[in-house]
Design an enzyme around this catalytic site. Structure first.
Site, PDB file in Angstrom:
ATOM      1  N   GLY A 163      33.120  71.704  19.016  1.00 11.39           N
ATOM      2  CA  GLY A 163      31.808  72.283  19.179  1.00 11.39           C
ATOM      3  C   GLY A 163      31.161  72.877  17.984  1.00 11.39           C
ATOM      4  N   ASP A 164      32.242  73.334  17.107  1.00 10.17           N
ATOM      5  CA  ASP A 164      32.088  73.884  15.818  1.00 10.17           C
ATOM      6  C   ASP A 164      31.471  72.903  14.831  1.00 10.17           C
ATOM      7  OD1 ASP A 164      33.043  76.344  17.032  1.00 10.17           O
ATOM      8  OD2 ASP A 164      35.130  75.696  16.351  1.00 10.17           O
ATOM      9  N   GLY A 166      27.141  65.522  27.271  1.00  6.16           N
ATOM     10  CA  GLY A 166      26.195  65.616  25.917  1.00  6.16           C
ATOM     11  C   GLY A 166      25.858  67.008  25.732  1.00  6.16           C
TER      12      GLY A 166
END
Length: 316
Positions: A251-252, A225
């Site tokens: 992630g972006d 997480g």
């Protein structure tokens, strides 16, 4: 309005292959072409959520022109700084179990004049957005202190800055006091110079970077997480993923979700988790739209158990 800065953008070609066999002829079962680079992906995710965004980036050659065209079609305003070099193209090979193999080109070398123009363009655009997300590696020609200069100029213009980079560029930028940084566990371990194996160790490392200048730290923990450490407290969250199709740009998308939701507190963390979980279940670097999100499945807790071990400990 969220403005993104991507000093080293790319044209990303993704191929889905049955298996990765070295020396063999691989026949793709699917392929796609996307504008790439971490900041570019943030803008794409913001636009997919229906929020205004502008992408500032150096572009050159045919691949640069195609990036601008693709971004425009996805609802992203582009402020391009024309450079002499050809914008790079990257290749990703994705196997059915989600295993990703990437080939990243170095990109063009920016001249001092192009570097200065890119910084000046950010300064002139910095008055309008609520957040500026400066993301990714620095291209050849830009010193590690370049992000620090960008953060200082943006903050002088009244904008909040989220920074997603690593190594010497991250260390140098902390002195300019970015409002948010977004390392993964490996980047965080590198920044503090020690291994990280538990949530408590990650939280202490994040607090160390806050003491060095970061306003808040949003740490990506992979399958474990994300952990948010800020003046409001320490929060940990997870979101279930049925199957990983591609983690390119996930992630972006997560950073976009965090900024869209205000960029602070457990609510923004929940939004980040929902966007990241949705992104890994999409092909290539496709960005999730609201219908892809499952916010009801996200779990966020305050002050998680510090002795909980990470499934993938990180070393410097």
């Amino acid at each position: 309005m969220i403005l993104t800065v991507t000093p080293n953008p790319s044209l990303d070609r993704t191929y889905e292959v049955p298996s990765l066999d070295r020396g063999a002829v691989l026949r793709a079962t699917g392929d796609r072409v996307d504008p790439g680079g971490k900041g570019v992906n943030v803008s794409r995710a913001v636009a997919a959520a229906g929020v205004l965004t502008t992408a500032v980036l150096p572009l050159g050659g045919a691949s640069g022109a195609l990036i601008a065209e693709l971004l425009g079609a996805q609802g992203v305003d582009v402020t391009a700084v024309t450079v002499a070099g050809q914008t790079r193209s990257n290749i990703s090979l994705v196997e059915p179990d989600g295993t990703l193999t990437k080939i990243n080109a170095p990109g063009p070398e920016l001249t001092p004049e192009e570097s200065a123009l890119l910084l000046e363009t950010v300064r002139t655009e910095a008055g309008e957005p609520a957040w500026i997300a400066a993301c990714g590696s620095l291209p050849r020609g830009l010193p590690p202190e370049w992000y620090a200069d960008l953060v200082a100029r943006a903050r002088e213009a009244g904008a909040k800055v989220a920074l997603d980079t690593s190594g010497p560029a991250l260390s140098a930028a902390l002195q300019a006091r970015p409002d948010l940084i977004k390392p993964n566990t490996a980047e965080l371990a590198q920044a503090v110079g020690r291994p990280l194996a538990t949530l408590g160790e990650v939280a202490r490392a994040a607090q160390e970077l806050r003491s060095r200048g970061a306003g808040a730290v949003l740490a990506s923990l992979g399958a474990d997480g994300q952990l948010l450490v800020s003046a409001e407290g320490t929060f940990h969250g997870t979101a279930p993923v049925a199957a990983v199709r591609s983690d390119v740009g996930a992630g972006d998308a997560s950073l976009a979700g965090f900024l869209i939701a205000g960029g602070t507190g457990p609510g923004a963390l929940a939004s980040a988790l929902a966007h990241g979980a949705a992104a890994v279940q999409l092909p290539g670097s496709a960005m999730p739209v609201p219908a892809d999100l499952r916010p009801e499945a996200v779990r966020v807790t305050e002050n998680p158990p510090p002795d909980r071990r990470l499934s993938a400990p990180a070393t410097p």
